[in-house]
Design an enzyme around this catalytic site. Structure first.
Site, PDB file in Angstrom:
ATOM      1  N   HIS A   1      69.506  98.142  12.613  1.00 49.63           N
ATOM      2  CA  HIS A   1      69.390  96.673  12.717  1.00 49.63           C
ATOM      3  C   HIS A   1      69.264  96.038  11.338  1.00 49.63           C
ATOM      4  O   HIS A   1      69.842  94.988  11.071  1.00 49.63           O
ATOM      5  CB  HIS A   1      68.130  96.290  13.512  1.00 49.63           C
ATOM      6  CG  HIS A   1      68.131  96.719  14.931  1.00 49.63           C
ATOM      7  ND1 HIS A   1      67.325  97.723  15.407  1.00 49.63           N
ATOM      8  CD2 HIS A   1      68.821  96.256  15.994  1.00 49.63           C
ATOM      9  CE1 HIS A   1      67.522  97.868  16.696  1.00 49.63           C
ATOM     10  NE2 HIS A   1      68.426  97.000  17.084  1.00 49.63           N
TER      11      HIS A   1
ATOM     12  N   GLN B   1      70.478  92.610  31.430  1.00 46.97           N
ATOM     13  CA  GLN B   1      71.376  93.713  31.083  1.00 46.97           C
ATOM     14  C   GLN B   1      70.792  95.088  31.415  1.00 46.97           C
ATOM     15  O   GLN B   1      71.352  96.105  31.045  1.00 46.97           O
ATOM     16  CB  GLN B   1      71.818  93.638  29.626  1.00 46.97           C
ATOM     17  CG  GLN B   1      70.737  93.867  28.595  1.00 46.97           C
ATOM     18  CD  GLN B   1      71.225  93.526  27.189  1.00 46.97           C
ATOM     19  OE1 GLN B   1      71.267  92.362  26.806  1.00 46.97           O
ATOM     20  NE2 GLN B   1      71.608  94.526  26.413  1.00 46.97           N
TER      21      GLN B   1
ATOM     22  N   SER C   1      67.052 102.589  19.178  1.00 41.80           N
ATOM     23  CA  SER C   1      65.652 102.291  19.495  1.00 41.80           C
ATOM     24  C   SER C   1      65.088 103.307  20.482  1.00 41.80           C
ATOM     25  O   SER C   1      63.883 103.487  20.588  1.00 41.80           O
ATOM     26  CB  SER C   1      65.540 100.893  20.101  1.00 41.80           C
ATOM     27  OG  SER C   1      66.118  99.970  19.226  1.00 41.80           O
TER      28      SER C   1
HETATM   29  O1  PAF Z   1      72.906  95.080  21.319  1.00 46.68           O
HETATM   30  C1  PAF Z   1      71.856  94.559  21.722  1.00 46.68           C
HETATM   31  O2  PAF Z   1      70.782  94.777  21.183  1.00 46.68           O
HETATM   32  C2  PAF Z   1      71.902  93.622  22.921  1.00 46.68           C
HETATM   33  O3  PAF Z   1      72.839  94.040  23.846  1.00 46.68           O
HETATM   34  C3  PAF Z   1      72.137  92.148  22.530  1.00 46.68           C
HETATM   35  C4  PAF Z   1      73.509  91.957  21.889  1.00 46.68           C
HETATM   36  C5  PAF Z   1      71.057  91.684  21.570  1.00 46.68           C
HETATM   37  C6  PAF Z   1      72.100  91.258  23.764  1.00 46.68           C
HETATM   38  O4  PAF Z   1      70.871  91.351  24.423  1.00 46.68           O
END
Ligand code: PAF
Length: 265
Positions: free
Chosen positions: A28, A52, A176
């Site tokens: 990240h 999601q 993560s």
């Molecule tokens: O890749 C991610 O961490 C997630 O899918 C995102 C793009 C932040 C959407 O929740």
């Protein structure tokens, strides 16, 4: 927040955005570093998007450390860190954006609705942040492809920048979820990157992936495919830009990885 009007760092209105679900790691932070090349103004969002997660247990176990993440994001160069609540993002039952058939391939087979949930939240995040650029990692290669397609098809005025996947020194793709692997799990998980590195220079990457992954101890294969990077269909003998995508389980943790395969002349 202002409306984007330019794709250049020289223009004041440029704003780069790094959407995340927190549990920030070096992968990240590399997205934030890349974002700084596009704008001095870098917004990082930290929001664990319930839409999601098709598995409530996975959502509950998702690591959360909002204070530590905010500090890490700022130290990496974020000028704004946004940690919205679920009620802020979804004040009422959201209308789900459908990404269509592409969302039910590969990662979507065992995660129905996952990519619809991703694009629905990205749409909401974009509407609030109004970035000129948004950075997404190649680690989630299908997600990156789907977001680029959705942005192009809907004329969304955000330039999508892809950032390379980052590996630990032992080859494991940063995620993560790696913290939940345990010592033995981490060692078992290394078969994924070994398979990909071997496949990348193989004349038959599908066979090489099968050879490494079909009976690897401690690893349960979900899928290993070689796709055409342009269409996201399975690669054929005509495909020049091919990429292998692998997903599987180690010690109850779902892992994803991918790698470009040798370019076909
Ligand atoms: O890749 C991610 O961490 C997630 O899918 C995102 C793009 C932040 C959407 O929740």
């Amino acid at each position: 927040m202002s409306t984007p009007s330019s794709a250049s760092k020289a223009t004041k209105a440029a704003k780069a955005f790094v959407p995340t679900m927190g549990a920030l790691h070096a992968g990240h932070l590399s997205l934030i570093t890349l974002a700084k090349k596009y704008s001095d103004d870098v917004v990082v969002s930290i929001f664990v998007n319930p839409l999601q997660f098709e598995n409530p247990d996975d959502l509950a176990k998702y690591p959360r450390d909002s204070d530590g993440d905010s500090a890490a994001a700022r130290a990496a160069g974020a000028t704004q860190v946004w940690t919205p609540t679920v009620a802020e993002i979804y004040p009422s039952t959201p209308e789900i954006i459908s990404v269509g058939e592409i969302g039910s391939r590969y990662e979507g087979v065992n995660r129905p609705g996952h990519f619809d949930g991703v694009v629905t939240v990205v749409d909401r995040l974009f509407k609030t942040v109004q970035p000129t650029h948004a950075i997404f990692g190649e680690k989630d290669f299908q997600q990156l492809f789907i977001i680029k397609k959705w942005v192009a098809e809907n004329n969304i005025p955000v330039e999508i920048i892809s950032a390379p996947l980052i590996r630990d020194s032992d080859g494991l793709a940063l995620s993560s979820r790696n913290v939940r692997l345990g010592e033995q799990g981490r060692s078992d998980a290394l078969v994924i990157s070994r398979a990909l590195f071997a496949a990348a220079t193989s004349n038959d990457p599908d066979a090489t992936l099968r050879e490494f992954l079909s009976a690897a101890p401690g690893f349960t294969l979900d899928y290993a495919v070689v796709i055409d990077e342009e269409s996201f269909e399975l690669a054929t003998s005509q495909t020049s830009r091919r990429r292998a995508l692998v997903a599987g389980w180690v010690n109850g943790v779902r892992l994803l990885d991918n790698m470009a395969m040798k370019v076909r002349a």
